[in-house]
Enzyme design. Structure first.
Site, PDB file in Angstrom:
ATOM      1  N   CYS A 129       0.812  -1.224   0.000  1.00  0.00           N
ATOM      2  CA  CYS A 129       0.000   0.000   0.000  1.00  0.00           C
ATOM      3  C   CYS A 129       0.844   1.272   0.000  1.00  0.00           C
ATOM      4  O   CYS A 129       0.605   2.205  -0.769  1.00  0.00           O
ATOM      5  CB  CYS A 129      -0.938   0.005   1.197  1.00  0.00           C
ATOM      6  SG  CYS A 129      -0.156  -0.507   2.734  1.00  0.00           S
ATOM      7  N   HIS A 241      -3.363   6.237   4.336  1.00  0.00           N
ATOM      8  CA  HIS A 241      -1.953   6.429   4.687  1.00  0.00           C
ATOM      9  C   HIS A 241      -1.517   7.811   4.186  1.00  0.00           C
ATOM     10  O   HIS A 241      -1.940   8.259   3.124  1.00  0.00           O
ATOM     11  CB  HIS A 241      -1.068   5.394   3.981  1.00  0.00           C
ATOM     12  CG  HIS A 241      -1.207   3.995   4.487  1.00  0.00           C
ATOM     13  ND1 HIS A 241      -1.859   3.660   5.650  1.00  0.00           N
ATOM     14  CD2 HIS A 241      -0.726   2.823   3.980  1.00  0.00           C
ATOM     15  CE1 HIS A 241      -1.786   2.335   5.828  1.00  0.00           C
ATOM     16  NE2 HIS A 241      -1.118   1.816   4.824  1.00  0.00           N
TER      17      HIS A 241
END
Lengths: 336, 336
Positions: A129, A241
């Site tokens: 990710c 994130h």
């Protein structure tokens, strides 16, 4: 238009659920859908696009007739199941770290290196990710100005760890507010109101595997000559994130041109008018598809230095969406 | 041993309360104590070392007889009150940003540049919290290996903003758990479960004032030739700033020597055994005095590159403790 027989392996997890949601949202050309779990999860009812699907066990025979299998399981499970699925004719898009560094397995961010799909052998790896959202905005900059070095510090959400970590942050918030003892099971320490500089396990050189994924995957996907220095940190955010990215390029650039480049690139939304309080934030990236870039400014301490603040939904572009986009690209390039 | 007449200006704020606590803890040689607030806060009862003290108004005359005045107020208020306090004979230790960049006002981290106290003219500036904790570990490294460049990304606690921000994070946690609407007044966005890349206001070059404080204060305190590139970010932590610090030095070093240097330096605790889950974290730095350093490792992307993760209690070493240590150093060096 052709339609495809799809399997989701690990449909109860955070990423597996997201893959199902995104397939429906994007109107993916589905002929049939199989939801494959562990034997313990066999026979569970899952609502998929207003139909009830019963989960089946992921084992020999389960992948027969499957065109595309989205693997949303741990690396250890992927190691066991992938050879079975390939031998039964499925093309796997794997979300785990099991296959990413194998030299002949393509590791794909569609905006960056879809041409590497061409020689796939039945398994395509979906990158980590934190790597995906870093590379999407760096690709157009690298193409034009050649990136030499990256220094990145991450601010990663608990959903990257999975559903149990989402539950843990929730439970800790409740315990805090109700003045109960705050327990931790998933993380080694309380994550609520804390920052833990530790994602995945540590290796000999003092880095975490998560940090080395950012190094190795960026080298494999974007350019093996780019030097990457990463520090990865977990913070109490559910989803999304964030990354503080500092780069140095070979060629000189103007900030306005960087912004123009990013604005005209696929999959990127520039949010960068800080005096109007406009910059990317994880809370507002949740459940959206773009990689958000802001705080774009010169680093005055080196020639051709640049700072950016990059945010994306780690379950979508960082995992499930990128996996579905890989499948779409396979179809588009007639590689199934 | 001599004793001193002390004043705390802004005794109701997060830093003012912490100064009072630390003076008592460290057994500071106090002859008398005055707690000076706004006219609105005049006459409030505050418990100081088990005695009730009534707050007085900070105005002309209030500083007569005061030896050391800890200013724990906004820059605008400091600008007005400091000249009055100096003219009445007090030596001011100022926590605001009002005076830090004035060339003839010493900006002090006692472990780093206490020699600059010598020519003070009645006012000493206490640096910004994020600067202090960065410079404490960088000082011994710079002395031995000469730092050329710093790239730092911060993970800052809400207490840096003050008591109202602590209340806001608390209130947001309660609202979240009780499924009420989450409101924000102090920050432009919800800080709970979010990360906001915006501390203090933005200036023309795209940086925040907080980021430029780290640049300018590091240059003033440590070395004007060090190049500093900063990105400052607020995260949902009550207390304890964290910093991901990347440096390049002129001279080559061994990691083990860096650890040894840091371990033998005053005010630093090295917590760095990641395989045993030992690294600094803000939750566990709360209410302690040291600057914690961990994740110490080579940056392999440049010659003489180093990464560190640095955590400290922003209200203590980042503010109140450093201010009290400045006062202690003034006494030690007979500069009052």
């Amino acid at each position: 238009m052709s339609t495809y027989n799809i399997a989701i392996v690990g449909p109860m997890g955070a990423v597996g659920q997201e893959v199902a949601k995104i397939l429906i949202e994007r109107n993916f050309p589905i002929q049939s859908i199989k939801l494959l779990g562990t034997s313990a999860n066999k026979g569970r009812k899952i609502n998929f696009n207003d139909k009830i699907i019963y989960t089946k066990e992921a084992r020999e025979g389960a992948f027969e007739g499957v065109d595309i299998a989205f693997f949303c399981v741990e690396a250890e499970i992927s190691k066991i199941l992938a050879p079975i699925a390939i031998s039964e004719g499925a093309v796997i898009i794997d979300n785990s770290s099991a296959w990413r560094t194998e030299p002949d397995i393509p590791l794909i961010v569609p905006e960056v290196n879809s041409e590497s799909l061409k020689n796939h052998k039945g398994l395509i790896a979906n990158p980590n990710c934190s790597t995906i959202q870093m590379l999407v905005p760096l690709k157009p900059i690298h193409d034009k100005y050649k990136i030499k070095r990256i220094v990145v510090s991450t601010y990663q959400a608990v959903s990257g760890t999975g559903k149990n970590a989402i539950d843990e942050l929730n439970t800790q918030a409740k315990a805090y507010v109700n003045e109960k003892e705050i327990a931790n099971f998933v993380y080694p320490y309380q994550i609520l109101f804390n920052a833990i500089p530790h994602i995945d396990s540590f290796i000999e050189n003092g880095y975490t595997k998560e940090e080395m994924k950012m190094v190795n995957e960026a080298n494999k996907i974007l350019d093996k000559n780019i030097k990457v220095n990463a520090t990865t940190v977990r913070i109490p955010v559910f989803r999304g994130h964030s990354e503080s990215i500092n780069i140095e390029t070979e060629l000189a650039f103007e900030i306005e041109d960087i912004k123009k480049l990013l604005k005209s690139s696929k999959g990127i939304a520039v949010i960068d008018d800080p005096k109007e309080y406009l910059y990317p934030m994880p809370l507002y990236a949740t459940d959206t598809d773009d990689v958000y870039v802001g705080r774009i400014r010169k680093d005055f301490t080196v020639d051709n230095g640049l700072n950016m603040w990059v945010v994306a939904d780690n379950l979508r572009k960082g995992a499930a969406l990128n996996a579905v986009q890989i499948a779409e690209t396979l179809i588009e390039l007639k590689l199934l």
